[in-house]
Write a protein that holds these residues in place. Structure first.
Motif, PDB file in Angstrom:
ATOM      1  N   PRO A 174     -21.267 -96.622  -8.904  1.00  0.00           N
ATOM      2  CA  PRO A 174     -21.044 -97.622  -7.820  1.00  0.00           C
ATOM      3  C   PRO A 174     -20.640 -96.820  -6.678  1.00  0.00           C
ATOM      4  N   LEU A 175     -20.235 -95.376  -6.811  1.00  0.00           N
ATOM      5  CA  LEU A 175     -19.840 -94.501  -5.858  1.00  0.00           C
ATOM      6  C   LEU A 175     -20.916 -93.597  -5.143  1.00  0.00           C
ATOM      7  N   THR A 176     -22.006 -93.907  -5.770  1.00  0.00           N
ATOM      8  CA  THR A 176     -23.368 -93.227  -5.118  1.00  0.00           C
ATOM      9  C   THR A 176     -23.618 -92.642  -3.835  1.00  0.00           C
ATOM     10  N   PRO A 177     -23.029 -93.847  -2.780  1.00  0.00           N
ATOM     11  CA  PRO A 177     -23.225 -93.580  -1.455  1.00  0.00           C
ATOM     12  C   PRO A 177     -22.343 -92.370  -1.046  1.00  0.00           C
ATOM     13  N   TYR A 178     -21.468 -92.167  -1.799  1.00  0.00           N
ATOM     14  CA  TYR A 178     -20.580 -90.923  -1.358  1.00  0.00           C
ATOM     15  C   TYR A 178     -20.826 -89.696  -2.157  1.00  0.00           C
ATOM     16  N   ALA A 179     -21.731 -89.661  -3.053  1.00  0.00           N
ATOM     17  CA  ALA A 179     -22.024 -88.628  -4.062  1.00  0.00           C
ATOM     18  C   ALA A 179     -23.146 -87.795  -3.692  1.00  0.00           C
ATOM     19  N   ALA A 180     -24.071 -88.081  -2.742  1.00  0.00           N
ATOM     20  CA  ALA A 180     -25.268 -87.227  -2.622  1.00  0.00           C
ATOM     21  C   ALA A 180     -25.094 -86.292  -1.635  1.00  0.00           C
ATOM     22  N   GLY A 181     -25.583 -84.994  -1.878  1.00  0.00           N
ATOM     23  CA  GLY A 181     -25.446 -83.996  -1.087  1.00  0.00           C
ATOM     24  C   GLY A 181     -26.567 -82.845  -0.931  1.00  0.00           C
ATOM     25  N   VAL A 182     -26.707 -82.034   0.085  1.00  0.00           N
ATOM     26  CA  VAL A 182     -27.812 -81.246   0.176  1.00  0.00           C
ATOM     27  C   VAL A 182     -26.976 -79.847   0.328  1.00  0.00           C
ATOM     28  N   GLU A 183     -26.933 -78.871  -0.508  1.00  0.00           N
ATOM     29  CA  GLU A 183     -26.378 -77.586  -0.303  1.00  0.00           C
ATOM     30  C   GLU A 183     -27.531 -76.775   0.392  1.00  0.00           C
ATOM     31  N   LEU A 184     -27.368 -75.881   1.271  1.00  0.00           N
ATOM     32  CA  LEU A 184     -28.246 -75.057   1.609  1.00  0.00           C
ATOM     33  C   LEU A 184     -27.485 -73.415   1.549  1.00  0.00           C
ATOM     34  N   THR A 185     -28.231 -72.794   0.644  1.00  0.00           N
ATOM     35  CA  THR A 185     -27.348 -71.335   0.347  1.00  0.00           C
ATOM     36  C   THR A 185     -28.443 -70.324   0.515  1.00  0.00           C
ATOM     37  N   ASP A 186     -27.928 -69.114   0.709  1.00  0.00           N
ATOM     38  CA  ASP A 186     -29.022 -67.849   0.665  1.00  0.00           C
ATOM     39  C   ASP A 186     -28.300 -67.104  -0.648  1.00  0.00           C
ATOM     40  N   SER A 187     -27.909 -67.734  -1.504  1.00  0.00           N
ATOM     41  CA  SER A 187     -27.446 -66.947  -2.699  1.00  0.00           C
ATOM     42  C   SER A 187     -28.079 -67.618  -4.157  1.00  0.00           C
ATOM     43  N   ARG A 188     -28.721 -66.849  -4.686  1.00  0.00           N
ATOM     44  CA  ARG A 188     -29.474 -67.338  -5.900  1.00  0.00           C
ATOM     45  C   ARG A 188     -28.322 -67.433  -7.068  1.00  0.00           C
ATOM     46  N   PRO A 189     -27.276 -66.797  -7.239  1.00  0.00           N
ATOM     47  CA  PRO A 189     -26.367 -67.024  -8.086  1.00  0.00           C
ATOM     48  C   PRO A 189     -25.629 -68.381  -7.903  1.00  0.00           C
ATOM     49  N   VAL A 190     -25.470 -68.656  -6.676  1.00  0.00           N
ATOM     50  CA  VAL A 190     -24.760 -69.938  -6.318  1.00  0.00           C
ATOM     51  C   VAL A 190     -25.684 -71.161  -6.819  1.00  0.00           C
ATOM     52  N   VAL A 191     -27.117 -70.919  -6.564  1.00  0.00           N
ATOM     53  CA  VAL A 191     -28.003 -71.916  -6.972  1.00  0.00           C
ATOM     54  C   VAL A 191     -27.775 -72.229  -8.627  1.00  0.00           C
ATOM     55  N   ASP A 196     -13.607 -89.541   2.497  1.00  0.00           N
ATOM     56  CA  ASP A 196     -14.540 -90.564   2.428  1.00  0.00           C
ATOM     57  C   ASP A 196     -13.772 -91.726   1.421  1.00  0.00           C
ATOM     58  N   GLY A 197     -13.055 -91.345   0.603  1.00  0.00           N
ATOM     59  CA  GLY A 197     -12.537 -92.665  -0.336  1.00  0.00           C
ATOM     60  C   GLY A 197     -11.418 -93.398   0.518  1.00  0.00           C
ATOM     61  N   ARG A 198     -10.852 -92.731   1.715  1.00  0.00           N
ATOM     62  CA  ARG A 198      -9.995 -93.375   2.489  1.00  0.00           C
ATOM     63  C   ARG A 198     -10.755 -94.297   3.728  1.00  0.00           C
ATOM     64  N   ALA A 199     -11.602 -93.235   4.181  1.00  0.00           N
ATOM     65  CA  ALA A 199     -12.546 -94.102   5.149  1.00  0.00           C
ATOM     66  C   ALA A 199     -13.096 -95.198   4.783  1.00  0.00           C
ATOM     67  N   SER A 200     -13.583 -95.288   3.706  1.00  0.00           N
ATOM     68  CA  SER A 200     -14.388 -96.279   3.001  1.00  0.00           C
ATOM     69  C   SER A 200     -13.249 -97.525   2.574  1.00  0.00           C
ATOM     70  N   ALA A 226      -0.581 -91.090   0.716  1.00  0.00           N
ATOM     71  CA  ALA A 226       0.405 -91.766  -0.062  1.00  0.00           C
ATOM     72  C   ALA A 226       0.161 -93.355   0.171  1.00  0.00           C
ATOM     73  N   ALA A 227      -0.139 -93.744   1.623  1.00  0.00           N
ATOM     74  CA  ALA A 227      -0.360 -95.125   1.660  1.00  0.00           C
ATOM     75  C   ALA A 227      -1.895 -95.569   0.991  1.00  0.00           C
ATOM     76  N   HIS A 228      -2.678 -94.669   1.239  1.00  0.00           N
ATOM     77  CA  HIS A 228      -4.054 -94.943   0.436  1.00  0.00           C
ATOM     78  C   HIS A 228      -3.795 -95.011  -1.150  1.00  0.00           C
ATOM     79  N   TRP A 229      -3.046 -94.189  -1.805  1.00  0.00           N
ATOM     80  CA  TRP A 229      -2.747 -94.543  -3.119  1.00  0.00           C
ATOM     81  C   TRP A 229      -2.122 -95.701  -3.609  1.00  0.00           C
ATOM     82  N   LEU A 230      -1.271 -96.094  -2.742  1.00  0.00           N
ATOM     83  CA  LEU A 230      -0.512 -97.391  -2.809  1.00  0.00           C
ATOM     84  C   LEU A 230      -1.526 -98.512  -2.685  1.00  0.00           C
TER      85      LEU A 230
END
Ligand code: GTP
Ligand code: SPV
Ligand code: MN
Length: 611
Positions: A131-148, A230-234, A483-487
């Protein structure tokens, strides 16, 4: 100008917003090639990395890598959260204006990938279908193969994760440029590195590293910092530096899920992967869900807090991992696992790896052994006692390599949470476990988590510092609002988890650990689960409910009666002193909810009453 469109076409990357983003950043960083990555490319990329010397063989399906010697941990000083409103400024998040950081980082990244390949890594930080998919997708651009290669192990990677988004714009833009590591002035006044999460634009810009959380942007930067924001903004969820495990009592069939936060390098991986101690193994089965990040939300159907691990792998601390402390981890990095070791010691002739605490003493025959910097041990000066492996050296392996991974670890529904625990390295004061039943007191306890810092961050090892909920380095906005968001989130649950504070790290005057730790830690969790279920009552103290000696299942534990007594006792005087420190710590937070102050005053008054 590199042909971005044909690379995207070839990979079937159709999301128009992603395509625009890749083209925009390719024009800035100016790589020679663009390549879209899928998890299925792993074997080919590993071979390319071996051919290029970025990886070295470390046994059958096991690999070794070194990072630049000034690039071995997260840099907290150079890490910032940027937004367009100063309201987001907290004590710990190094807030900066978004426009300033975007301009500064764009400048640093301009032309900085020339001569290199820009890898496009579409990823998902969630089990598919969450259900949290809207916050979970990303695209990393990197110039390092080990990072990939690390990202393929730590997150779910493939174009389909961004092609199929309901809102094509709902992905995190994560740009990583390594930079000229030898000329970045790491740790000097002239430091060129910057690691920025532009949270209200859901954009992450990291320049000047190829190590860990500085460079694998799905993990800490997205999975914690961006997701915290995002957790708080949403208004929908919490993203925390938490481990997550399940315990089954095979005798009664009862099952509990416990999650919790310990600061970096303080035992989350070890606890999450734990096996029941031998004496209890017939009765209890422990299952692994996650070791570093949990996202929590409330399921309106049953009013319970649910949790899931957004990661796909483990980036675990190597030091002291051995057959006794963490047999599960050793199994998860065995032959054929595809594990990548970073900055441990390496034998160039036998391809073996070693780290401090893997065995009692280092290999006796030093032939071929190199330390984490690549220097031969045989050529060391006789008085050189520096460690062979870097203290923050790590292994990267996938969750499905962990032998006791839970059968439902990829269930998009997540698991219901019974207990939320906080803990840190505290050499005195904090008992083995104290249970907290009140929500505000639980949140207060998390906010006042105090711990000794570790090598996971540059230059702070051993310092005692507060680390709210273990999120100090990952906090995206102000602590009072946090703290308020946790409560709000946990308060929305009608069937709430219990809280607890744990400590495996009390020490005697001679420095020995009073509690044997590791697998024995399960005993504290079992007591907590039983306490939540009302099967034991414990002993009320001003700072929570402690187990009595009789209630802890201690069969087979090696501990002296003196140590046992101390870890089950509250030192009132020391605690009253602590309350003064806490007051100063909390006062620094803007908009701290009154409920938290009330909790603080209640605990203070209870301590005073017992003095
Ligand atoms: P990050 O990945 O940095 O967030 O760390 P983590 O919290 O997952 O830490 P991890 O489990 O990898 O443990 C870090 C160090 O703490 C290792 O060197 C462990 O051997 C040590 N450690 C873990 N559990 C215990 C324990 O119960 N007692 C003692 N004495 N040491 C422990
Ligand atoms: C931590 O430091 O808490 C980690 C490692 O989990 S890193 O990914 O480098 O942040
Ligand atoms: Mn961590």
């Amino acid at each position: 100008m590199v042909d971005v469109n044909s690379a995207l076409d070839e990979a079937g990357l159709t999301n128009p917003r992603v395509r625009e983003y890749v083209a925009e950043w390719a024009a800035i960083t100016q790589p020679d090639r663009v390549e879209v990555v899928d998890a299925a490319d792993d074997a080919r990329l590993v071979q390319e990395a071996l051919d290029a010397g970025e990886l070295l063989p470390a046994g059958e399906g096991r690999y070794y890598s070194r990072s630049y010697f000034k690039d071995t941990a997260r840099s907290e000083e150079r890490t910032v959260v940027a937004t367009s409103t100063e309201d987001d400024k907290g004590v710990y998040n190094n807030w900066k204006p978004a426009a300033e950081m975007t301009e500064l980082l764009t400048d640093r990244m301009r032309g900085a990938s020339a001569g290199k390949t820009m890898y496009v890594i579409p990823y998902l930080m969630a089990p598919p279908g969450s259900p949290l998919t809207p916050y979970a997708a990303g695209v990393e651009l990197t110039d390092s193969r080990p990072v990939v290669l690390h990202m393929i192990r730590m997150s779910r990677v493939g174009a389909s994760y961004v092609n199929e988004l309901e809102d094509p714009n709902s992905f995190v833009r994560a740009v990583h440029v390594t930079g000229d590591l030898e000329n970045l002035g790491q740790g000097t006044p002239d430091d060129q590195r910057y690691f920025a999460t532009v949270a209200d634009e859901r954009t992450i810009l990291h320049f000047g590293s190829s190590y860990g959380g500085n460079a694998l942007l799905g993990k800490i930067a997205h999975g914690l910092r961006q997701a915290c924001y995002d957790g708080r903004a949403s208004g929908v969820f919490l993203a925390e530096q938490f481990m997550l495990l399940g315990i089954t009592d095979k005798e009664t069939g009862k099952r509990w899920h416990i999650c919790g936060g310990f600061p970096s390098a303080s035992g989350k991986t070890n606890l999450a992967m734990t096996l029941a101690p031998d004496a209890l193994g017939d009765r209890y089965h422990v299952e692994f869900y996650g070791d570093d990040i949990a996202w929590l939300w409330v399921n309106p159907d049953d009013g319970r807090v649910y949790g899931m691990n957004p990661e796909f792998g483990v980036f675990g601390v190597a030091k002291d991992t051995n057959e006794k402390t963490n047999p599960t981890a050793l199994e998860s990095i065995g032959d054929g696992s595809g594990v990548i070791f970073t900055n441990v010691a390496y034998n160039e002739q036998t391809h073996e790896v070693w780290w401090e605490g893997m065995t009692k003493s280092p290999p006796a025959d030093v032939t071929g052994w190199q330390d984490w910097k690549g220097e031969l041990i045989s050529e060391r000066a006789a008085d050189d006692t520096s460690p062979w492996a870097h203290p923050n050296s790590r292994f990267t392996t996938t969750l499905d390599n962990v032998p006791n991974v839970a059968a439902d670890f990829e269930d998009p529904a997540g698991v219901p949470i019974d207990a939320i625990i906080f803990g840190g390295r505290t050499s005195d004061r904090e008992p083995l476990v104290r249970a907290i039943t009140d929500l505000a007191e639980g949140v207060y306890d998390g906010l006042t988590l105090g711990a000794e810092a570790t090598f996971a961050a540059e230059g702070v090892d051993g310092q005692l510092r507060y680390d709210p909920m273990s999120m100090r380095p990952f906090m995206a906005y102000g602590e009072g609002d946090y703290a308020a968001h946790w409560l709000k989130i946990i308060g929305a649950a009608t069937d709430r988890p219990i809280f607890a504070h744990v400590n495996w790290f009390q020490r005697g005057e001679d420095g020995h650990f009073r509690w044997p730790g590791y697998r024995e830690n399960l005993r504290a969790l079992l007591w907590l689960a039983r306490f939540k279920d009302g099967d034991v009552t414990g002993r009320q103290t001003p700072v929570g409910v402690l187990p009595t000696v009789e209630e802890l299942e201690l069969e087979g534990v090696e501990i002296t009666p003196e140590d046992l007594e101390i870890i089950l006792t509250i030192d009132n005087e020391r605690w009253r002193q602590e309350m003064g420190f806490r007051e100063a710590h909390l006062k620094a937070f803007d908009r701290l909810p009154e409920e938290i102050w009330e909790a603080h005053r209640r605990v203070s008054a209870a301590l005073d009453a017992e003095a």
